[in-house]
Design a protein around this motif. Sequence first.
Motif, PDB file in Angstrom:
ATOM      1  N   ILE A   1       0.845  -1.189   0.000  1.00 41.47           N
ATOM      2  CA  ILE A   1       0.000   0.000   0.000  1.00 41.47           C
ATOM      3  C   ILE A   1       0.887   1.249   0.000  1.00 41.47           C
ATOM      4  CG2 ILE A   1      -1.784   1.269   1.253  1.00 41.47           C
ATOM      5  CD1 ILE A   1      -2.685  -1.429   2.419  1.00 41.47           C
ATOM      6  N   ILE A   2       0.533   2.202  -0.867  1.00 37.83           N
ATOM      7  CA  ILE A   2       1.308   3.429  -1.031  1.00 37.83           C
ATOM      8  C   ILE A   2       0.508   4.619  -0.492  1.00 37.83           C
ATOM      9  CG2 ILE A   2       2.311   5.018  -2.744  1.00 37.83           C
ATOM     10  CD1 ILE A   2       3.869   2.433  -2.531  1.00 37.83           C
ATOM     11  N   GLY A   3       1.208   5.540   0.154  1.00 33.73           N
ATOM     12  CA  GLY A   3       0.622   6.797   0.612  1.00 33.73           C
ATOM     13  C   GLY A   3       1.503   7.945   0.155  1.00 33.73           C
ATOM     14  N   VAL A   4       0.876   9.045  -0.242  1.00 34.96           N
ATOM     15  CA  VAL A   4       1.621  10.219  -0.693  1.00 34.96           C
ATOM     16  C   VAL A   4       1.246  11.391   0.197  1.00 34.96           C
ATOM     17  CG1 VAL A   4       2.041  11.807  -2.609  1.00 34.96           C
ATOM     18  CG2 VAL A   4       1.697   9.372  -3.075  1.00 34.96           C
ATOM     19  N   ALA A   5       2.259  12.033   0.752  1.00 33.70           N
ATOM     20  CA  ALA A   5       2.061  13.202   1.607  1.00 33.70           C
ATOM     21  C   ALA A   5       2.651  14.419   0.916  1.00 33.70           C
ATOM     22  CB  ALA A   5       2.730  12.994   2.958  1.00 33.70           C
ATOM     23  N   LYS A   6       1.887  15.518   0.934  1.00 36.73           N
ATOM     24  CA  LYS A   6       2.335  16.765   0.314  1.00 36.73           C
ATOM     25  C   LYS A   6       2.205  17.877   1.350  1.00 36.73           C
ATOM     26  CE  LYS A   6       0.729  15.295  -4.220  1.00 36.73           C
ATOM     27  NZ  LYS A   6      -0.068  15.636  -5.404  1.00 36.73           N
ATOM     28  N   LEU A   7       3.263  18.680   1.476  1.00 29.99           N
ATOM     29  CA  LEU A   7       3.232  19.784   2.426  1.00 29.99           C
ATOM     30  C   LEU A   7       4.374  20.743   2.182  1.00 29.99           C
ATOM     31  CD1 LEU A   7       4.752  18.925   5.857  1.00 29.99           C
ATOM     32  CD2 LEU A   7       4.906  17.337   3.961  1.00 29.99           C
TER      33      LEU A   7
ATOM     34  N   VAL B   1       7.016  16.467  -1.520  1.00 28.84           N
ATOM     35  CA  VAL B   1       6.150  15.325  -1.779  1.00 28.84           C
ATOM     36  C   VAL B   1       6.893  14.083  -1.316  1.00 28.84           C
ATOM     37  CG1 VAL B   1       4.940  13.973  -3.530  1.00 28.84           C
ATOM     38  CG2 VAL B   1       5.048  16.457  -3.754  1.00 28.84           C
ATOM     39  N   LEU B   2       6.349  13.429  -0.301  1.00 24.94           N
ATOM     40  CA  LEU B   2       6.941  12.206   0.252  1.00 24.94           C
ATOM     41  C   LEU B   2       6.064  11.028  -0.129  1.00 24.94           C
ATOM     42  CD1 LEU B   2       7.557  13.627   3.796  1.00 24.94           C
ATOM     43  CD2 LEU B   2       9.360  12.887   2.273  1.00 24.94           C
ATOM     44  N   THR B   3       6.676   9.979  -0.659  1.00 23.24           N
ATOM     45  CA  THR B   3       5.936   8.765  -0.976  1.00 23.24           C
ATOM     46  C   THR B   3       6.291   7.716   0.070  1.00 23.24           C
ATOM     47  OG1 THR B   3       6.051   9.310  -3.322  1.00 23.24           O
ATOM     48  CG2 THR B   3       5.439   7.053  -2.763  1.00 23.24           C
ATOM     49  N   PHE B   4       5.263   7.153   0.675  1.00 21.26           N
ATOM     50  CA  PHE B   4       5.411   6.151   1.733  1.00 21.26           C
ATOM     51  C   PHE B   4       4.897   4.810   1.236  1.00 21.26           C
ATOM     52  CE2 PHE B   4       5.274  10.083   4.043  1.00 21.26           C
ATOM     53  CZ  PHE B   4       6.047   9.885   5.173  1.00 21.26           C
ATOM     54  N   GLN B   5       5.437   3.751   1.800  1.00 21.27           N
ATOM     55  CA  GLN B   5       4.843   2.431   1.600  1.00 21.27           C
ATOM     56  C   GLN B   5       4.656   1.786   2.964  1.00 21.27           C
ATOM     57  OE1 GLN B   5       7.405  -0.064  -0.766  1.00 21.27           O
ATOM     58  NE2 GLN B   5       8.441  -0.898   0.995  1.00 21.27           N
TER      59      GLN B   5
ATOM     60  N   ARG C   1       6.851   3.823   5.874  1.00 23.79           N
ATOM     61  CA  ARG C   1       8.209   4.336   5.699  1.00 23.79           C
ATOM     62  C   ARG C   1       8.347   4.996   4.327  1.00 23.79           C
ATOM     63  NH1 ARG C   1       9.122  -0.468   8.598  1.00 23.79           N
ATOM     64  NH2 ARG C   1       9.969  -0.028  10.659  1.00 23.79           N
ATOM     65  N   VAL C   2       9.253   5.959   4.260  1.00 20.84           N
ATOM     66  CA  VAL C   2       9.487   6.721   3.029  1.00 20.84           C
ATOM     67  C   VAL C   2      10.208   5.851   2.001  1.00 20.84           C
ATOM     68  CG1 VAL C   2      10.635   8.754   2.059  1.00 20.84           C
ATOM     69  CG2 VAL C   2       9.635   8.863   4.340  1.00 20.84           C
TER      70      VAL C   2
END
Length: 194
Positions: A124-130, A153-157, A165-166
């Motif tokens: 599962i992937i999550g993307v955080a933007k800030l 933009v950080l991409t997490f799995q 984790r990034v």
Amino acid sequence: MWIFEQSLPIIIMAVIGGAILAGTMLQTGKQLFLYLLIGWIAVCALLLALEYSIVTDGERIEGVIYQIAEALEANDAEGVKQFISDDAPNLKAEAQRQMAYVQIESVKLKRNLEVTINPGSTPIIGVAKLNVKMTGHLKNNQEWNGDFATFMVLTFQQDPDGEWRVISYQFFDPRGEQAGEITPPISAVILPGF
């Protein structure tokens, strides 16, 4: 699950619904609306309790981002690396190398943090933007000294142990992704030596 991401929608629904029921009760004088109002308040209180107790993946990622910022501010390279996936060894090495050159004084995360989860991917992937503003200087060389503001933009799995984790990151102009990708000043100084 959007309702469990923030308490504000629940509070807004509670106030609007409560005002309608209270107004109707006052207009009609019927006791039924008093019972409905009490029930509405109980339901909204239950939803708020659930929102508080349920930690979504987006909230977990947000927590990891704040932990990364704390590790950066403490100049703790090992602490930062623990939030990088083993599936991204080059990123771990890059973090170790850059933190050896930089003394970070402060990391400020802006309130525009937005997390999206792609549950259809494996893992599962999550993307955080800030927006992030860092202040620091080079340890051995004063060529770069000061602030670095960026839209990150950080991409997490989600790793097999269930932790987020990034796996990659990108720096953009502080105005956002549409303004274009940028190179951090640290890279411009330390990369020529390698």
